[in-house]
Design an enzyme around this catalytic site. Sequence first.
Site, PDB file in Angstrom:
ATOM      1  N   ILE A   1      32.587  41.838  44.211  1.00 40.28           N
ATOM      2  CA  ILE A   1      33.539  42.690  44.955  1.00 40.28           C
ATOM      3  C   ILE A   1      34.857  42.242  44.677  1.00 40.28           C
ATOM      4  O   ILE A   1      35.333  41.217  44.987  1.00 40.28           O
ATOM      5  CB  ILE A   1      33.115  42.341  46.512  1.00 40.28           C
ATOM      6  CG1 ILE A   1      31.890  42.788  46.751  1.00 40.28           C
ATOM      7  CG2 ILE A   1      34.226  43.084  47.122  1.00 40.28           C
ATOM      8  CD1 ILE A   1      31.401  42.584  48.168  1.00 40.28           C
ATOM      9  N   PRO A   2      35.513  43.217  44.071  1.00 43.65           N
ATOM     10  CA  PRO A   2      36.706  42.502  43.372  1.00 43.65           C
ATOM     11  C   PRO A   2      37.968  42.269  44.411  1.00 43.65           C
ATOM     12  O   PRO A   2      38.978  42.909  44.177  1.00 43.65           O
ATOM     13  CB  PRO A   2      37.140  43.914  42.351  1.00 43.65           C
ATOM     14  CG  PRO A   2      36.636  44.862  43.014  1.00 43.65           C
ATOM     15  CD  PRO A   2      35.384  44.489  43.826  1.00 43.65           C
ATOM     16  N   CYS A   3      37.861  41.509  45.290  1.00 42.34           N
ATOM     17  CA  CYS A   3      38.862  41.180  46.155  1.00 42.34           C
ATOM     18  C   CYS A   3      40.124  40.674  45.537  1.00 42.34           C
ATOM     19  O   CYS A   3      41.412  40.466  46.097  1.00 42.34           O
ATOM     20  CB  CYS A   3      38.622  40.546  47.269  1.00 42.34           C
ATOM     21  SG  CYS A   3      37.881  38.868  46.916  1.00 42.34           S
ATOM     22  N   HIS A   4      39.966  40.259  44.409  1.00 39.10           N
ATOM     23  CA  HIS A   4      41.327  39.583  43.685  1.00 39.10           C
ATOM     24  C   HIS A   4      42.113  40.741  43.087  1.00 39.10           C
ATOM     25  O   HIS A   4      43.137  40.375  42.906  1.00 39.10           O
ATOM     26  CB  HIS A   4      40.775  38.904  42.336  1.00 39.10           C
ATOM     27  CG  HIS A   4      39.913  39.655  41.321  1.00 39.10           C
ATOM     28  ND1 HIS A   4      38.336  39.732  41.558  1.00 39.10           N
ATOM     29  CD2 HIS A   4      40.090  40.130  40.236  1.00 39.10           C
ATOM     30  CE1 HIS A   4      38.109  40.594  40.585  1.00 39.10           C
ATOM     31  NE2 HIS A   4      39.197  40.873  39.530  1.00 39.10           N
ATOM     32  N   ARG A   5      41.524  41.741  43.160  1.00 39.63           N
ATOM     33  CA  ARG A   5      42.459  43.190  43.001  1.00 39.63           C
ATOM     34  C   ARG A   5      43.402  43.637  43.871  1.00 39.63           C
ATOM     35  O   ARG A   5      43.970  44.768  43.836  1.00 39.63           O
ATOM     36  CB  ARG A   5      41.664  44.156  42.354  1.00 39.63           C
ATOM     37  CG  ARG A   5      40.930  43.777  40.906  1.00 39.63           C
ATOM     38  CD  ARG A   5      40.137  45.007  40.324  1.00 39.63           C
ATOM     39  NE  ARG A   5      39.337  44.610  39.243  1.00 39.63           N
ATOM     40  CZ  ARG A   5      38.054  44.996  39.093  1.00 39.63           C
ATOM     41  NH1 ARG A   5      37.491  45.773  39.846  1.00 39.63           N
ATOM     42  NH2 ARG A   5      37.293  44.315  37.978  1.00 39.63           N
TER      43      ARG A   5
END
Length: 176
Positions: free
Chosen positions: A129-133
Amino acid sequence: MYFFNIGTPLGIIRVWYDDQGLQFLYFYEGEKGRKVPPFLSGGEYKIWPSLYQALKDYFYGGREIDFQGFPLNLDRYTPFTREVLTFAQKHIPYRRVTSYGSLAKALGRGKAARAAGRALASNPLPVIIPCHRIVKAEGLLGGYSQGRDIKRELLKIEKVKFNLVGRVNNEVFISW
DNA sequence: TCACGGTCCAACG
DNA sequence: CGTTGGACCGTGA
């Protein structure tokens, strides 16, 4: 519950899953004494081949890998948190970013930027889950539960550029 | 209930 | 530009 480990340039990652889907991913060693969550133990070691390969390609292949198809088990979360997490997984592709506010707006909750941040802070599956984006509205990095260094590195892997003032260029920025 | 964030933005200077 | 202060909203305790 099953788990497997995989080495990455950012440390060893451990992934947990069951028959419903992915449950946890965390950086197992490396970054300043981060610990294994105590509630996770006694799993059975079992590789999930396609996921293993995807992670390997992501970290070492320098290729555009997305994890959008992998099923998640987010049963224990509230509806709003689930929405935020699944939306992030499905709609923020590789090398693109958005802001907390924009994401909230996409869910029809224009003013829930902080709440969205809170939901992302409890993301049990970073990278997948690309929460870094998700960054701040003006393009500044913003926070990250695994540590801002990791956030920076992940974006670096995806070749997301920051300008001299520390903002992402708006070419990659998605706004809803 | 209430305090707390991985925030936002208008209003300064 | 950079900083500041108040508004905002879902959570978990």
